[in-house]
Each structure stands twice: as C-alpha cells, then as structure tokens.
Motif scaffolding. Sequence first.
Motif, mmCIF file in Angstrom:
data_model
loop_
_atom_site.group_PDB
_atom_site.id
_atom_site.type_symbol
_atom_site.label_atom_id
_atom_site.label_comp_id
_atom_site.label_asym_id
_atom_site.label_seq_id
_atom_site.Cartn_x
_atom_site.Cartn_y
_atom_site.Cartn_z
ATOM 1 N N LEU A 28 0.851 -1.189 0.000
ATOM 2 C CA LEU A 28 0.000 0.000 0.000
ATOM 3 C C LEU A 28 0.882 1.232 0.000
ATOM 4 C CD1 LEU A 28 -1.666 -2.020 2.441
ATOM 5 C CD2 LEU A 28 -3.292 -0.391 1.537
ATOM 6 N N TYR A 29 0.514 2.201 -0.842
ATOM 7 C CA TYR A 29 1.189 3.494 -0.805
ATOM 8 C C TYR A 29 0.214 4.495 -0.198
ATOM 9 C CZ TYR A 29 4.706 1.818 -4.163
ATOM 10 O OH TYR A 29 5.716 1.142 -4.792
ATOM 11 N N ARG A 30 0.692 5.270 0.709
ATOM 12 C CA ARG A 30 -0.150 6.329 1.282
ATOM 13 C C ARG A 30 0.247 7.657 0.671
ATOM 14 N NH1 ARG A 30 -2.400 3.120 5.047
ATOM 15 N NH2 ARG A 30 -0.803 1.702 5.822
ATOM 16 N N ARG A 31 -0.761 8.357 0.151
ATOM 17 C CA ARG A 31 -0.533 9.717 -0.387
ATOM 18 C C ARG A 31 -1.494 10.619 0.362
ATOM 19 N NH1 ARG A 31 -1.632 8.691 -6.357
ATOM 20 N NH2 ARG A 31 0.228 7.630 -7.067
ATOM 21 N N GLY A 32 -0.994 11.318 1.351
ATOM 22 C CA GLY A 32 -1.860 12.160 2.171
ATOM 23 C C GLY A 32 -2.929 11.296 2.804
ATOM 24 N N THR A 35 -5.038 6.115 0.082
ATOM 25 C CA THR A 35 -4.147 4.970 0.068
ATOM 26 C C THR A 35 -4.312 4.269 -1.264
ATOM 27 O OG1 THR A 35 -4.499 4.721 2.417
ATOM 28 C CG2 THR A 35 -3.565 2.834 1.294
ATOM 29 N N VAL A 36 -3.198 3.967 -1.910
ATOM 30 C CA VAL A 36 -3.241 3.205 -3.156
ATOM 31 C C VAL A 36 -2.743 1.808 -2.854
ATOM 32 C CG1 VAL A 36 -2.329 3.007 -5.513
ATOM 33 C CG2 VAL A 36 -2.734 5.266 -4.524
ATOM 34 N N GLN A 37 -3.583 0.812 -3.146
ATOM 35 C CA GLN A 37 -3.096 -0.555 -2.977
ATOM 36 C C GLN A 37 -2.499 -0.993 -4.297
ATOM 37 O OE1 GLN A 37 -5.493 -3.554 -1.096
ATOM 38 N NE2 GLN A 37 -3.680 -4.841 -0.999
ATOM 39 N N ALA A 38 -1.174 -1.110 -4.338
ATOM 40 C CA ALA A 38 -0.489 -1.466 -5.584
ATOM 41 C C ALA A 38 -0.496 -2.978 -5.785
ATOM 42 C CB ALA A 38 0.931 -0.935 -5.565
ATOM 43 N N LEU A 39 -0.296 -3.745 -4.736
ATOM 44 C CA LEU A 39 -0.241 -5.214 -4.848
ATOM 45 C C LEU A 39 -1.104 -5.843 -3.761
ATOM 46 C CD1 LEU A 39 3.642 -5.627 -5.285
ATOM 47 C CD2 LEU A 39 1.925 -5.757 -7.100
ATOM 48 N N GLY A 56 1.413 -7.232 -17.351
ATOM 49 C CA GLY A 56 0.198 -6.606 -16.836
ATOM 50 C C GLY A 56 0.145 -5.190 -17.356
ATOM 51 N N ALA A 57 -1.033 -4.592 -17.269
ATOM 52 C CA ALA A 57 -1.224 -3.236 -17.786
ATOM 53 C C ALA A 57 -0.369 -2.251 -17.006
ATOM 54 C CB ALA A 57 -2.696 -2.862 -17.670
ATOM 55 N N SER A 58 -0.151 -1.108 -17.618
ATOM 56 C CA SER A 58 0.591 -0.032 -16.963
ATOM 57 C C SER A 58 -0.119 0.331 -15.652
ATOM 58 C CB SER A 58 0.610 1.146 -17.929
ATOM 59 O OG SER A 58 1.198 2.237 -17.313
ATOM 60 N N GLY A 59 0.652 0.472 -14.586
ATOM 61 C CA GLY A 59 0.086 0.845 -13.291
ATOM 62 C C GLY A 59 -0.400 -0.317 -12.446
ATOM 63 N N CYS A 60 -0.189 -1.559 -12.918
ATOM 64 C CA CYS A 60 -0.717 -2.713 -12.170
ATOM 65 C C CYS A 60 0.226 -3.148 -11.053
ATOM 66 C CB CYS A 60 -1.030 -3.877 -13.111
ATOM 67 S SG CYS A 60 0.426 -4.788 -13.626
ATOM 68 N N GLY A 61 1.380 -2.536 -10.934
ATOM 69 C CA GLY A 61 2.257 -2.845 -9.798
ATOM 70 C C GLY A 61 3.500 -3.636 -10.141
ATOM 71 N N LYS A 62 3.840 -3.717 -11.425
ATOM 72 C CA LYS A 62 5.015 -4.504 -11.834
ATOM 73 C C LYS A 62 6.310 -3.933 -11.247
ATOM 74 C CE LYS A 62 4.188 -3.858 -16.264
ATOM 75 N NZ LYS A 62 3.006 -2.975 -16.182
ATOM 76 N N SER A 63 6.488 -2.612 -11.396
ATOM 77 C CA SER A 63 7.713 -1.989 -10.875
ATOM 78 C C SER A 63 7.741 -2.053 -9.351
ATOM 79 C CB SER A 63 7.815 -0.529 -11.333
ATOM 80 O OG SER A 63 7.959 -0.487 -12.731
ATOM 81 N N THR A 64 6.575 -1.925 -8.752
ATOM 82 C CA THR A 64 6.489 -2.048 -7.295
ATOM 83 C C THR A 64 6.982 -3.421 -6.864
ATOM 84 O OG1 THR A 64 4.609 -0.537 -7.204
ATOM 85 C CG2 THR A 64 4.854 -2.059 -5.351
ATOM 86 N N LEU A 65 6.509 -4.445 -7.560
ATOM 87 C CA LEU A 65 6.916 -5.817 -7.210
ATOM 88 C C LEU A 65 8.440 -5.982 -7.334
ATOM 89 C CD1 LEU A 65 4.960 -8.982 -8.207
ATOM 90 C CD2 LEU A 65 7.428 -8.994 -8.170
HETATM 91 N N1 LIG Z 1 6.063 5.760 -4.544
HETATM 92 C C1 LIG Z 1 4.763 5.687 -4.812
HETATM 93 N N2 LIG Z 1 3.865 6.427 -4.092
HETATM 94 C C2 LIG Z 1 2.549 6.347 -4.356
HETATM 95 N N3 LIG Z 1 2.005 5.555 -5.289
HETATM 96 C C3 LIG Z 1 2.823 4.817 -6.028
HETATM 97 C C4 LIG Z 1 4.248 4.833 -5.832
HETATM 98 N N4 LIG Z 1 4.826 3.973 -6.720
HETATM 99 C C5 LIG Z 1 3.802 3.456 -7.437
HETATM 100 N N5 LIG Z 1 2.611 3.956 -7.020
HETATM 101 C C6 LIG Z 1 1.278 3.574 -7.534
HETATM 102 O O1 LIG Z 1 1.176 2.165 -7.450
HETATM 103 C C7 LIG Z 1 0.548 1.629 -8.613
HETATM 104 C C8 LIG Z 1 1.505 0.634 -9.297
HETATM 105 O O2 LIG Z 1 2.601 1.359 -9.876
HETATM 106 P P1 LIG Z 1 3.822 0.641 -10.620
HETATM 107 O O3 LIG Z 1 4.346 -0.421 -9.753
HETATM 108 O O4 LIG Z 1 4.749 1.700 -11.054
HETATM 109 O O5 LIG Z 1 3.067 -0.017 -11.865
HETATM 110 P P2 LIG Z 1 3.651 -0.575 -13.263
HETATM 111 O O6 LIG Z 1 5.126 -0.719 -13.126
HETATM 112 O O7 LIG Z 1 2.941 -1.886 -13.456
HETATM 113 O O8 LIG Z 1 3.261 0.400 -14.313
HETATM 114 C C9 LIG Z 1 0.166 2.821 -9.478
HETATM 115 O O9 LIG Z 1 -1.180 3.148 -9.209
HETATM 116 C C10 LIG Z 1 1.112 3.903 -9.013
HETATM 117 O O10 LIG Z 1 0.535 5.178 -9.206
#
Ligand SMILES: Nc1ncnc2c1ncn2[C@@H]1O[C@H](COP(=O)(O)OP(=O)(O)O)[C@@H](O)[C@H]1O
Length: 264
Positions: A28-32, A35-39, A56-65
């Motif tokens: 989970l990412y918290r922005r103020g 909360t965004v649940q990435a994975l 997976g589609a853009s924004g699905c959490g690949k880079s986060t993983l």
């Molecule tokens: N540091 C961060 N703070 C807040 N939200 C984030 C952060 N990094 C990624 N996100 C959010 O998490 C989700 C997954 O992002 P990301 O892992 O970059 O996806 P992908 O690589 O699949 O495009 C997106 O909704 C993105 O906006």
Amino acid sequence: MTGPAGTAVAPPVARSEAAVRLTEVSKLYRRGRTTVQALDGISLMVHPGEVVCLVGASGCGKSTLLSLVAGLDQPSAGSVFTGTVPPALMFQDAALFPWLTAARNVELPLRARGVSKRERRDRVAELLHTVRLSDFADARPHQLSGGMRQRVALARALAQDADTLLMDEPFGALDAMTRDHLHAELERVTTECGLTVLFVTHNVGEAVRLGDRVVLLSSRPGRVIADIAVPIERPRRIDTTEVAELAAVITGRLHTAAGRDDAG
Ligand SMILES: Nc1ncnc2c1ncn2[C@@H]1O[C@H](COP(=O)(O)OP(=O)(O)O)[C@@H](O)[C@H]1O
Ligand SMILES: [Mg+2]
C-alpha cells in the motif's frame, strides 16, 4: 516429521529450491489521506535458473513488485525471499554515468566491492566480451546506440555477481530489430552465467519469447491471475505463429480480467 522429543520438525528446505519467493505480498502506498493498494496477496516462486516474465497493464504494480524483490522497498504485508546475494536490477533507461567510458561504468560495482585493480581490469574485459562490446570499452555512453547502452547496463549488472537479475522493461525504448537481437543476447548471457531472471514487460509477445513462465497480473491492485508455462522450444523468435498464438491467448486473459475489474 517428528523431532527427538516428539516435536514437529519442518522438513529441511533445500537452499536451491527458490531463487525468489514472494508469500502473500501486499503493498500500500499512502498519499496524504488516500491509500493506493499497488499489490494484493502476491505469491510467486522463481526457481534458480528460471526466466519468469511478469506482464500486466501499466500501473498494475510490476515496478512495485520488482522494487520489493530488489530490497529497495518493504512490503506492507507478506514476505520476500531472495537468498543471500542481493539481486541486480536493470531499467528501461540504462542509467550510465555519461562522463565515464563503457569500461568505467562496468567497473563501478567491482570498485564498490573493493576488487583489486588488476582483477577489475580482467573482469571488465571479460564482461565487455560477454556482451560483445570489447571494441567499445573506451566509448562514452553518448557515442553508443541505445542497444549498446543497454548491453553496457547488462554488463554492469553482471559485475554485481548476483544470481538473480531483475529487469524492468529493459528493452521498452528500443526499436524492434535491436530488441530482437538483445532478446537473443540476454538468453545467451543468462544461460552462460546460470542466472535467474525476473523480467517485467507490458509486451506480451516479448514475455512469451523470453519466459519459461509468464505470470499475469491484474490491475488495481495487482494480483496474480495466471501463471503460464511456455511450452515453446528454444531458440524462439518473437515473429513466429507459436509465439503470436500464445501471446494472443494471454492478451485475451488480461482483457477478460480488466473487463471484470471495470465491471466490479
Ligand atoms: N512511490 C509511490 N507512491 C505512491 N504511489 C505509487 C508509488 N509507486 C507506485 N505507485 C502507484 O502504485 C501503482 C503501481 O505502480 P507501478 O508499480 O509503477 O506499476 P507498473 O510498473 O505496473 O506500471 C500505481 O497506481 C502507481 O501510481
Ligand atoms: Mg513500471
């Protein structure tokens, strides 16, 4: 299994069983206030020497993983195992130091580890040979093509002596011909070096071309929706019917999952 005093003993876990293992990982990412649940609840195992592509589609959490596997960030829940040597990471942007030659860029991880000058020289020459750039040791990044810069980045990643290579859309900015060539190069290098690869892409054809397995992630939040073994013999080519047919099936599954998300 029972221990000496009749206590339960977990069966011995072979050290080589997994190169990477994620167990019920959520992020989970918290922005103020939001909360965004990435994975959400990602469980995934990559065996030593395996190439696993994550699509997976853009924004699905690949880079986060990948950042969790790289140890750059911590999961909100669950656990990540990668063994003792930290994995090496490669991005779409080669991120080379522009004022350093190719050889000097490759040398950096060796310097950081305190490898002796003589050993560094030999190892850099060997790594540049591995990525077929021996003639460009003294070139600076701006003198190299995009594909060559990614090969320098690959050599630099190999210089970390990691067992596992994490790649985040590393060929996404390259033209199709250069990318096809680098697919073959990557395959050769990882086989030669016995590396485990976790490769992120939104290009399904690329995933089928490279992967022993293709793992599909859903969008918002990223969950594993399928884990597909690729039965196509190597060497593979991205422009064959077999690759295109499996890629079409996978794309269909991603669309179906996306449709379900939109409806829900
Ligand atoms: N540091 C961060 N703070 C807040 N939200 C984030 C952060 N990094 C990624 N996100 C959010 O998490 C989700 C997954 O992002 P990301 O892992 O970059 O996806 P992908 O690589 O699949 O495009 C997106 O909704 C993105 O906006
Ligand atoms: Mg990304």
